[in-house]
Design a protein around this motif. Structure first.
Motif, PDB file in Angstrom:
ATOM      1  N   THR A   1     -48.520 -39.191 -35.858  1.00 45.46           N
ATOM      2  CA  THR A   1     -47.663 -38.358 -36.697  1.00 45.46           C
ATOM      3  C   THR A   1     -46.580 -39.233 -37.319  1.00 45.46           C
ATOM      4  OG1 THR A   1     -45.873 -37.798 -35.148  1.00 45.46           O
ATOM      5  CG2 THR A   1     -47.965 -36.608 -34.875  1.00 45.46           C
TER       6      THR A   1
ATOM      7  N   LYS B   1     -43.638 -39.119 -36.726  1.00 44.13           N
ATOM      8  CA  LYS B   1     -42.632 -39.344 -35.702  1.00 44.13           C
ATOM      9  C   LYS B   1     -43.129 -40.215 -34.555  1.00 44.13           C
ATOM     10  CE  LYS B   1     -40.143 -35.066 -36.710  1.00 44.13           C
ATOM     11  NZ  LYS B   1     -38.851 -35.714 -37.086  1.00 44.13           N
TER      12      LYS B   1
ATOM     13  N   LYS C   1     -38.829 -24.880 -30.292  1.00 41.89           N
ATOM     14  CA  LYS C   1     -38.152 -25.803 -29.373  1.00 41.89           C
ATOM     15  C   LYS C   1     -38.057 -25.205 -27.970  1.00 41.89           C
ATOM     16  CE  LYS C   1     -34.082 -28.808 -29.211  1.00 41.89           C
ATOM     17  NZ  LYS C   1     -33.789 -28.615 -27.793  1.00 41.89           N
TER      18      LYS C   1
ATOM     19  N   SER D   1     -39.514 -34.816 -30.235  1.00 41.28           N
ATOM     20  CA  SER D   1     -38.972 -35.052 -31.575  1.00 41.28           C
ATOM     21  C   SER D   1     -39.520 -34.027 -32.571  1.00 41.28           C
ATOM     22  CB  SER D   1     -39.313 -36.471 -32.026  1.00 41.28           C
ATOM     23  OG  SER D   1     -38.808 -36.736 -33.319  1.00 41.28           O
ATOM     24  N   ILE D   2     -40.807 -33.737 -32.480  1.00 36.80           N
ATOM     25  CA  ILE D   2     -41.392 -32.729 -33.363  1.00 36.80           C
ATOM     26  C   ILE D   2     -40.787 -31.360 -33.069  1.00 36.80           C
ATOM     27  CG2 ILE D   2     -43.537 -31.528 -33.992  1.00 36.80           C
ATOM     28  CD1 ILE D   2     -45.017 -34.157 -33.388  1.00 36.80           C
TER      29      ILE D   2
ATOM     30  N   THR E   1     -37.513 -30.591 -34.833  1.00 35.50           N
ATOM     31  CA  THR E   1     -37.439 -30.602 -36.297  1.00 35.50           C
ATOM     32  C   THR E   1     -36.986 -29.243 -36.819  1.00 35.50           C
ATOM     33  OG1 THR E   1     -38.675 -31.277 -38.281  1.00 35.50           O
ATOM     34  CG2 THR E   1     -39.820 -29.854 -36.736  1.00 35.50           C
ATOM     35  N   PRO E   2     -36.190 -29.193 -37.881  1.00 36.56           N
ATOM     36  CA  PRO E   2     -35.742 -27.914 -38.438  1.00 36.56           C
ATOM     37  C   PRO E   2     -36.929 -27.078 -38.939  1.00 36.56           C
ATOM     38  CG  PRO E   2     -34.403 -29.726 -39.284  1.00 36.56           C
ATOM     39  CD  PRO E   2     -35.555 -30.349 -38.572  1.00 36.56           C
ATOM     40  N   VAL E   3     -36.860 -25.775 -38.732  1.00 33.89           N
ATOM     41  CA  VAL E   3     -37.950 -24.867 -39.131  1.00 33.89           C
ATOM     42  C   VAL E   3     -37.380 -23.709 -39.941  1.00 33.89           C
ATOM     43  CG1 VAL E   3     -39.358 -25.463 -37.130  1.00 33.89           C
ATOM     44  CG2 VAL E   3     -37.771 -23.540 -36.980  1.00 33.89           C
TER      45      VAL E   3
ATOM     46  N   PRO F   1     -42.136 -25.992 -39.882  1.00 36.71           N
ATOM     47  CA  PRO F   1     -41.178 -27.063 -40.165  1.00 36.71           C
ATOM     48  C   PRO F   1     -40.799 -27.139 -41.640  1.00 36.71           C
ATOM     49  CG  PRO F   1     -42.843 -27.834 -38.642  1.00 36.71           C
ATOM     50  CD  PRO F   1     -43.290 -26.466 -39.105  1.00 36.71           C
TER      51      PRO F   1
ATOM     52  N   LYS G   1     -39.753 -29.735 -43.224  1.00 39.78           N
ATOM     53  CA  LYS G   1     -40.444 -30.933 -43.703  1.00 39.78           C
ATOM     54  C   LYS G   1     -41.735 -31.065 -42.918  1.00 39.78           C
ATOM     55  CE  LYS G   1     -39.937 -35.916 -44.459  1.00 39.78           C
ATOM     56  NZ  LYS G   1     -39.066 -37.101 -44.286  1.00 39.78           N
ATOM     57  N   GLU G   2     -42.861 -31.075 -43.616  1.00 38.91           N
ATOM     58  CA  GLU G   2     -44.160 -31.036 -42.941  1.00 38.91           C
ATOM     59  C   GLU G   2     -44.343 -32.205 -41.969  1.00 38.91           C
ATOM     60  OE1 GLU G   2     -47.368 -30.742 -45.726  1.00 38.91           O
ATOM     61  OE2 GLU G   2     -47.304 -28.546 -45.660  1.00 38.91           O
ATOM     62  N   VAL G   3     -44.897 -31.888 -40.824  1.00 36.59           N
ATOM     63  CA  VAL G   3     -45.241 -32.896 -39.827  1.00 36.59           C
ATOM     64  C   VAL G   3     -46.759 -33.014 -39.831  1.00 36.59           C
ATOM     65  CG1 VAL G   3     -45.076 -33.616 -37.424  1.00 36.59           C
ATOM     66  CG2 VAL G   3     -43.225 -32.264 -38.445  1.00 36.59           C
TER      67      VAL G   3
END
Length: 251
Positions: free
Chosen positions: A72, A74, A111, A227-228, A231-233, A239, A241-243
């Motif tokens: 990924t 990340k 999270k 870390s994933i 990420t802001p959702v 998310p 920003k796409e992971v």
């Protein structure tokens, strides 16, 4: 004055010779066009009728494929797939070998609970409409790092068959005794003392126990999972920003 016609005639000869020379020159041969690359292989479309036999045969043909690398933005996550969930293992390995997951993202992130991936608005590869028969094993429980397959709820799916593509990785959080006992009562869980200790010290998602098929476990890269998960959702847990991911079978 007498020399003018001679000079004029000589110039016309030079011009004519130049025209003859240029008209005789051949165009350079064009390089042959490169052959078109072969089309990538596409999976046979499975159905609910054919999925079990097809996946069982694939599992027998790939008995040692149990370690996959999920890359990924990340970082990397290594996942060991369990031998005693052969249909789920075969399905995941099969789709990874076809490159299916390489055009998917983590589309649901919660999270302290889990991250879920396996689909994307840009995925065009067709795999068929099918579900995987359940392989819910009592010795697997949803501790931190376990990998399972999502599914529809019991009302629509009383057999608890799994999705063919949507998988999740448990993040969880260490649970207080009060929180753990509440989960045990609400979901009528029968946990061993060792399992309770893991939920209290490492964390997990006991509310999913014995309801979803667990078919693997993270062996490296839980920091990447964390870390994933951070990420802001948006409001749909997608998310901002796409992971993305790339999935490779190591062995």
């Amino acid at each position: 004055m007498r020399f003018l016609p001679v000079v004029f005639g000589f110039g016309k000869c030079l011009a004519l010779a130049f025209l003859i020379l240029t008209s005789c020159q051949q165009k350079p041969a064009e390089a042959p066009a490169a052959p078109a690359p072969p089309a990538p292989p596409v999976p046979t479309l499975l159905t609910d009728t054919t999925a079990q036999d097809s996946l069982a045969a694939y599992a027998l043909a790939h008995p040692h494929d149990t370690l996959v690398l999920l890359s990924t933005p990340k970082g990397d996550i290594k996942i060991r797939l369990f031998q005693d969930t052969p249909l789920h293992r075969a399905n995941f390995v099969r789709l990874a070998n076809y490159g299916f997951f390489d055009n998917t993202v983590f589309f649901r992130v919660e999270k302290d609970f889990m991250i879920q991936g396996g689909r994307s608005d840009f995925q065009t590869m067709k795999i068929g409409v099918y579900k995987i028969p359940p392989e819910i094993r009592p010795h697997y429980y949803h501790k931190r790092g376990m990998v399972g397959m999502a599914r529809y709820g019991d009302k629509e799916n009383p057999e608890r068959k799994s999705s063919n593509r949507d998988f999740y990785i448990v993040q969880g959080h260490p649970m207080s005794e009060l929180e753990l006992q509440a989960s045990i009562r609400e979901f009528n869980l029968k946990l061993t003392p060792a399992q309770k200790r893991v939920y209290r010290t490492q964390g997990g998602a006991p509310n999913l126990d014995q309801q979803y098929t667990i078919f693997g476990e993270v062996v490296e890269g839980m920091a990447v999972v964390d870390s994933i998960a951070a990420t802001p959702v948006d409001q749909q847990k997608w998310p901002v920003k796409e992971v993305t991911m790339k999935v490779k079978v190591l062995r």
